[in-house]
Design a protein around this motif. Structure first.
Motif, mmCIF file in Angstrom:
data_model
loop_
_atom_site.group_PDB
_atom_site.id
_atom_site.type_symbol
_atom_site.label_atom_id
_atom_site.label_comp_id
_atom_site.label_asym_id
_atom_site.label_seq_id
_atom_site.Cartn_x
_atom_site.Cartn_y
_atom_site.Cartn_z
ATOM 1 N N GLY A 6 0.793 -1.216 0.000
ATOM 2 C CA GLY A 6 0.000 0.000 0.000
ATOM 3 C C GLY A 6 0.825 1.265 0.000
ATOM 4 N N THR A 7 2.133 1.166 -0.141
ATOM 5 C CA THR A 7 2.960 2.366 -0.102
ATOM 6 C C THR A 7 3.284 2.892 -1.493
ATOM 7 O OG1 THR A 7 5.006 1.116 -0.100
ATOM 8 C CG2 THR A 7 4.036 1.590 2.032
ATOM 9 N N ILE A 8 2.829 2.193 -2.513
ATOM 10 C CA ILE A 8 3.121 2.636 -3.876
ATOM 11 C C ILE A 8 2.182 3.772 -4.254
ATOM 12 C CG2 ILE A 8 3.109 1.968 -6.300
ATOM 13 C CD1 ILE A 8 3.844 -0.813 -5.424
ATOM 14 N N GLU A 9 2.748 4.823 -4.744
ATOM 15 C CA GLU A 9 1.950 5.949 -5.190
ATOM 16 C C GLU A 9 2.373 6.312 -6.605
ATOM 17 O OE1 GLU A 9 1.106 10.649 -4.119
ATOM 18 O OE2 GLU A 9 2.301 9.389 -2.805
ATOM 19 N N ASN A 10 1.412 6.284 -7.520
ATOM 20 C CA ASN A 10 1.695 6.687 -8.891
ATOM 21 C C ASN A 10 1.611 8.207 -8.946
ATOM 22 O OD1 ASN A 10 1.848 7.170 -11.605
ATOM 23 N ND2 ASN A 10 0.541 5.438 -12.166
ATOM 24 N N LEU A 11 2.734 8.856 -9.196
ATOM 25 C CA LEU A 11 2.794 10.309 -9.157
ATOM 26 C C LEU A 11 2.392 10.941 -10.485
ATOM 27 C CD1 LEU A 11 6.124 10.749 -7.189
ATOM 28 C CD2 LEU A 11 3.806 10.592 -6.319
ATOM 29 N N GLY A 12 1.803 10.180 -11.368
ATOM 30 C CA GLY A 12 1.360 10.722 -12.649
ATOM 31 C C GLY A 12 2.377 10.498 -13.733
ATOM 32 N N SER A 13 3.611 10.201 -13.364
ATOM 33 C CA SER A 13 4.648 9.935 -14.352
ATOM 34 C C SER A 13 5.255 8.558 -14.123
ATOM 35 C CB SER A 13 5.732 11.021 -14.276
ATOM 36 O OG SER A 13 6.291 11.033 -12.978
ATOM 37 N N GLU A 14 4.448 7.700 -13.494
ATOM 38 C CA GLU A 14 4.857 6.316 -13.222
ATOM 39 C C GLU A 14 6.091 6.258 -12.336
ATOM 40 O OE1 GLU A 14 5.017 5.526 -17.346
ATOM 41 O OE2 GLU A 14 3.207 4.300 -17.335
ATOM 42 N N LEU A 15 6.213 7.226 -11.431
ATOM 43 C CA LEU A 15 7.262 7.225 -10.421
ATOM 44 C C LEU A 15 6.691 6.689 -9.116
ATOM 45 C CD1 LEU A 15 9.065 10.667 -10.943
ATOM 46 C CD2 LEU A 15 9.787 8.416 -11.730
ATOM 47 N N VAL A 16 7.442 5.849 -8.457
ATOM 48 C CA VAL A 16 7.008 5.256 -7.186
ATOM 49 C C VAL A 16 7.657 6.008 -6.043
ATOM 50 C CG1 VAL A 16 7.007 3.162 -5.791
ATOM 51 C CG2 VAL A 16 6.698 3.004 -8.256
ATOM 52 N N ASP A 17 6.818 6.468 -5.103
ATOM 53 C CA ASP A 17 7.316 7.217 -3.962
ATOM 54 C C ASP A 17 6.608 6.729 -2.703
ATOM 55 O OD1 ASP A 17 8.698 9.012 -2.446
ATOM 56 O OD2 ASP A 17 7.743 10.813 -3.237
ATOM 57 N N PHE A 18 7.110 7.135 -1.532
ATOM 58 C CA PHE A 18 6.443 6.821 -0.279
ATOM 59 C C PHE A 18 5.188 7.668 -0.126
ATOM 60 C CE2 PHE A 18 10.958 5.840 0.800
ATOM 61 C CZ PHE A 18 10.791 4.494 1.051
ATOM 62 N N ASN A 19 4.257 7.188 0.678
ATOM 63 C CA ASN A 19 3.038 7.932 0.960
ATOM 64 C C ASN A 19 3.268 8.923 2.093
ATOM 65 O OD1 ASN A 19 1.398 6.684 -0.966
ATOM 66 N ND2 ASN A 19 0.979 4.949 0.397
ATOM 67 N N GLY A 20 4.154 9.878 1.878
ATOM 68 C CA GLY A 20 4.425 10.895 2.877
ATOM 69 C C GLY A 20 5.501 10.480 3.855
#
Length: 478
Positions: A6-20
């Protein structure tokens, strides 16, 4: 792995980042029990690999006699070649850990350390032993090279002093306890059992690593998240937001030369590494002199002479616990006075005290041993040196971690390479220097060089912030 769901976040450019910043996948947000369990096993292995650097020293005459050699150079080399392995290993281990994560490097090098230690135990000639001692040192350097990076992964700046003190306890006690244990073990079981003991102990710790260790590097965690996203969505374009546009080969090339660039191009790393190299070289130089001094001048037996190393260890422990208690408290107090601003330079004041105690300890040890004053006095001098060593070494480690954070492994690798080279080569010249100048004037010469390094913490307290903020010295611009 379940904590990362559940920590995967699609930032609109298919970049994976932490949820804050509060994402539970970030190592700093893990439960304290898990974080301290990792620090505990790191500290344990960080005790064993430096222990291996010195535990063999008392049994060198026994080993040389078995192989039919009476060369004092080879006798020194078979001990110091391990430290040269410490210099070579970080150049590859640090960048690999920043690219692929800490965990794979710990597991691979721990297994390598066991293999090379067993190879030392079954060596059939001196050349074979020296070669495997070098490889043993290369593998053993991993926990010291990337341990600071793991601490930076797990703890915020104001909590790192205590964690660094606990992690550093092993590397400091290992070289001190090594000769004590080695002298008794080799006398009763022979020199090969020194390596069998190391293999047995490191094998148990390696099993603990396999059970308890979790990946702490945010870069490696997000890369795994991106891989999972590609697999579950079928979209091959997901990637970590911490990955640059460079190909893996280019990134590795950049990472592998980063420690050398830091050592040469960063005034902070160059000055801190040189300070650490000098006192580290002094430590191993003193270790080479203890046996002949206390056996010949004070009549200590070969098994009891190992106890002379405990004076240095006592001074180190007093200084270590003092730093662990005071450092985090001091940095919090200073930050409150400066409206909450946390500056790495707040770590440096103990170095001033350390820089004073190092030459005092050297002078007391050298002149009292030369004049054959009661044996307690030179050992007291080594305790003063140990206190100064630790009071200098700990702030250096903490400062480099605080300044370079993400690239802490590379900064510590640069420091490890330089101090290991000095620590390996200086003892080779130590006994000839003492023979030429005597213990008194020889240690006076070393003390004067130590005095010349005292201004370093003053300069960095005054100008460190300017150097850190100067774009010319920013790591990410190299």
């Amino acid at each position: 792995m379940a904590d990362w769901e559940g920590t995967i976040e699609n930032l609109g450019s298919e970049l994976v980042d932490f949820n804050g910043p509060d994402d539970p996948a970030i190592a700093r947000n893990w439960p304290p029990r898990r974080k301290w369990a990792i620090i505990a096993i790191l500290s344990t292995m960080s005790f064993v690999t430096p222990l291996a650097s010195s535990i063999f020293a008392p049994s060198v005459p026994q080993c040389l006699a078995e192989f039919g050699s009476n060369s004092t150079i080879l006798g020194s080399l078979v001990v110091s070649i391990y430290i040269l392995g410490y210099a070579a290993g970080p150049l590859a281990i640090a960048p690999l850990s920043e690219l692929y994560g800490r965990s794979p490097m710990y597991h691979a090098t721990n297994i390598g350390f066991i293999i090379f230690t067993v190879a030392c135990a079954v060596s059939t000639n001196l050349t074979m032993l020296i070669c495997f001692r070098f490889l043993e040192g290369v593998a053993g350097s991993a926990v010291l090279t990337i341990g600071g990076g793991t601490v930076a992964d797990l703890f915020v700046q104001e909590e790192r002093g205590r964690a660094l003190a606990f992690w550093t306890l092993g590397p400091i006690l290992g070289p001190v306890i090594g000769p004590v244990a080695g002298s008794f073990l080799s006398a009763s079981k022979g020199w090969r059992w020194v390596f069998w003991l190391l293999a047995i102990v490191s094998g148990s710790i390696t099993a603990s690593f396999l059970i308890l260790l979790r990946e702490t590097s945010s870069t490696a965690i997000l890369r795994k998240q991106a891989k999972r996203a590609r697999k579950t969505t079928g979209n091959p374009h997901f990637r970590s937001c911490l990955d640059g546009d460079q190909a893996t080969r280019q990134a590795f090339h950049k990472s592998i030369i980063r420690p050398i660039k830091l050592l040469v191009g960063s005034p902070i790393v160059a000055s801190m590494s040189t300070f650490a190299a000098i006192i580290y070289g002094y430590l191993y130089l003193l270790f080479t002199s203890f046996t002949p001094v206390f056996e010949q001048s004070y009549g200590f037996s070969p098994d009891v002479v190992g106890l002379c190393y405990l004076g240095t260890g006592f001074g180190m422990i007093v200084s270590l616990f003092g730093f662990g208690v005071i450092s985090d408290r001091m940095i919090k107090m200073k930050s409150i006075k400066n409206k909450g601003e946390m500056k790495p330079e707040y770590r440096l004041p103990p170095m001033i005290l350390g820089g004073i105690f190092v030459p005092i300890g050297l002078l007391l040890y050298g002149w009292s041993a030369e004049k054959q004053v009661f044996w307690f006095v030179p050992i007291l001098g080594t305790a003063f040196f140990g206190f100064g060593f630790m009071a200098s070494f700990m702030p250096i480690q903490a400062y480099l971690v605080d300044v370079f954070t993400v690239h802490a492994a590379s900064a510590l690798a640069a420091a490890t390479v330089w101090r290991s080279i000095v620590g390996a080569l200086l003892p080779l010249a130590g006994l000839p220097m003492y023979n030429a100048l005597g213990l008194g004037w020889g240690n006076t010469l070393l003390g004067l060089l130590g005095v010349a390094m005292i201004p370093v913490p003053f300069l960095l307290i005054t100008y460190g912030e300017q150097l850190r903020s100067n774009p010319r010295y920013r790591v990410d611009s190299w």
